[in-house]
Design an enzyme around this catalytic site. Structure first.
Site, mmCIF file in Angstrom:
data_model
loop_
_atom_site.group_PDB
_atom_site.id
_atom_site.type_symbol
_atom_site.label_atom_id
_atom_site.label_comp_id
_atom_site.label_asym_id
_atom_site.label_seq_id
_atom_site.Cartn_x
_atom_site.Cartn_y
_atom_site.Cartn_z
ATOM 1 N N GLY A 28 -3.986 -0.451 1.322
ATOM 2 C CA GLY A 28 -4.347 0.132 0.035
ATOM 3 C C GLY A 28 -4.937 -0.889 -0.912
ATOM 4 O O GLY A 28 -4.773 -0.809 -2.130
ATOM 5 N N ASN A 30 -7.876 -1.355 -1.901
ATOM 6 C CA ASN A 30 -9.122 -0.973 -2.569
ATOM 7 C C ASN A 30 -8.907 -0.444 -3.983
ATOM 8 O O ASN A 30 -9.874 -0.226 -4.717
ATOM 9 C CB ASN A 30 -9.858 0.090 -1.751
ATOM 10 N N GLY A 32 -5.810 0.296 -7.509
ATOM 11 C CA GLY A 32 -4.494 0.140 -8.105
ATOM 12 C C GLY A 32 -3.933 -1.259 -7.957
ATOM 13 O O GLY A 32 -4.655 -2.254 -7.979
ATOM 14 N N GLY A 34 -2.747 -2.639 -5.362
ATOM 15 C CA GLY A 34 -3.241 -3.287 -4.152
ATOM 16 C C GLY A 34 -4.528 -4.044 -4.366
ATOM 17 O O GLY A 34 -4.724 -5.121 -3.789
ATOM 18 N N SER A 157 9.377 0.331 -5.429
ATOM 19 C CA SER A 157 9.103 0.916 -6.741
ATOM 20 C C SER A 157 10.375 0.916 -7.571
ATOM 21 O O SER A 157 11.471 1.146 -7.048
ATOM 22 C CB SER A 157 8.591 2.346 -6.594
ATOM 23 N N TYR A 182 8.809 11.190 -3.839
ATOM 24 C CA TYR A 182 8.075 9.918 -3.921
ATOM 25 C C TYR A 182 9.056 8.751 -4.057
ATOM 26 O O TYR A 182 8.962 7.753 -3.323
ATOM 27 C CB TYR A 182 7.109 9.917 -5.100
#
Length: 317
Positions: A28, A30, A32, A34, A157, A182
């Site tokens: 990930g 690409n 946020g 990341g 998280s 989540y």
């Protein structure tokens, strides 16, 4: 454990240690957090590989990093964690003899119903965020074991701190609440990261597993990186009061970057922001009480093996 020793200088997020010759994979990478993990790691001189479902978005991110980090070595591989059958091909596409670190960052967060599933029939968030990274780790292990001292960094998280796993309903088939599902998917990732390190230690592996979390990381407080991320004047104004408690995603990347690069970091540790676990420079914090439950971690491990069809066997040293 102290975050530094007398032989190493204090950690400075603006002056990262060099890692020339190393190869790091950021899932990930690409967008946020990341993206910022990848951008910051590229400043160390390492080759950074962006794992991304979308090649076009990965190319945009790659171009952005190269425009901001002189001499950045960054490339991309197509990686879809929701498609377990594709992971072997993605790992082959890395085309490296060894991998010095992987940052398990990619994630799916759904805001509302309906409940969605991967092609294999797994709940989408649990299937992507946890099971995808679980299976990917098995595919990567030979490359990680070939490096002198590789690190597996799992991005958890802060939302997982208030959640507990329902081992009888890991896929949220009976009670689906998107935000809770989540949080539980991220909690599962964190359990996995800690259990993985215990198993690596048991076989005296040189590979270590570290768990991190970004605290509170908001788009409205995130430094602009057009076209990857654009912060409008309105968003900046609305987000200003929150800056007392939380931070942007560029700062949310710091614990993961430190977990990859700081020689003082040890396997089995949890790293997060210094101020109330929500903002500030990264520090090692006590493992949350529920995360220390090794029985839950072991049951989750066994369930994950069954659900993915992945057999870790004896974790390679």
């Amino acid at each position: 454990m102290s975050s530094s020793t007398s032989s190493t200088p204090p950690w400075d997020v603006q002056r990262l240690p060099r890692a020339d010759g190393s190869v790091f994979l950021v899932t990930g990478g690409n967008a946020g957090i990341g993206y910022f993990v990848a951008e910051q790691l590229s400043a160390s001189g390492a080759t950074v590989v962006l794992g991304s479902r979308n090649p076009a978005k990965a190319e945009v991110a790659r171009a952005s990093i190269r425009s901001r980090v002189p001499g950045a070595r960054v490339r991309a591989v197509q990686l879809d964690l929701a498609d377990l059958a594709s992971l072997g091909t993605a790992v082959e596409a890395l085309d490296v003899e060894c991998l010095d670190a992987v940052v398990h960052n990619a994630g799916v967060a759904l805001d509302g119903p309906p409940r969605e599933e991967t092609g294999a029939g797994h709940e989408l968030m649990f299937g992507t965020n946890h099971l995808g990274h679980f299976a990917l780790t098995r595919w990567l292990m030979p490359l990680l074991s070939s490096a002198p001292a590789a690190r597996i960094v799992t991005m958890g998280s802060f939302a997982a701190k208030s959640e507990r796993l329902d081992l009888d309903d890991l896929q949220s088939r009976h009670d689906y609440r998107p935000k809770r599902t989540y949080g539980r998917s991220k909690l599962a990732q964190m359990y996995f990261g800690l259990e993985l390190d215990r198993r690596l230690r048991a076989v005296h592996s040189a590979v270590t597993s570290v768990v991190v979390h970004p605290g509170g990381a908001l788009d409205s407080l995130t430094t602009s990186r057009p076209p990857v991320h654009v912060r409008t004047a309105g968003a900046r104004l609305c987000g200003a009061p929150a800056a007392l408690l939380v931070q942007g995603k560029h700062a949310g990347a710091w614990p993961a970057v430190r977990a990859v690069l700081d020689p003082a970091v040890r396997g089995g540790q949890l790293w997060g922001p210094r101020v109330f676990g929500l903002r500030g420079k990264p520090r090692c914090e006590p493992v949350w009480d529920h995360l220390a439950d090794t029985l839950v971690a072991a049951r989750l491990w066994d369930a994950s093996c069954d659900l993915t069809g992945v057999d870790f066997g004896t974790v390679p040293g």
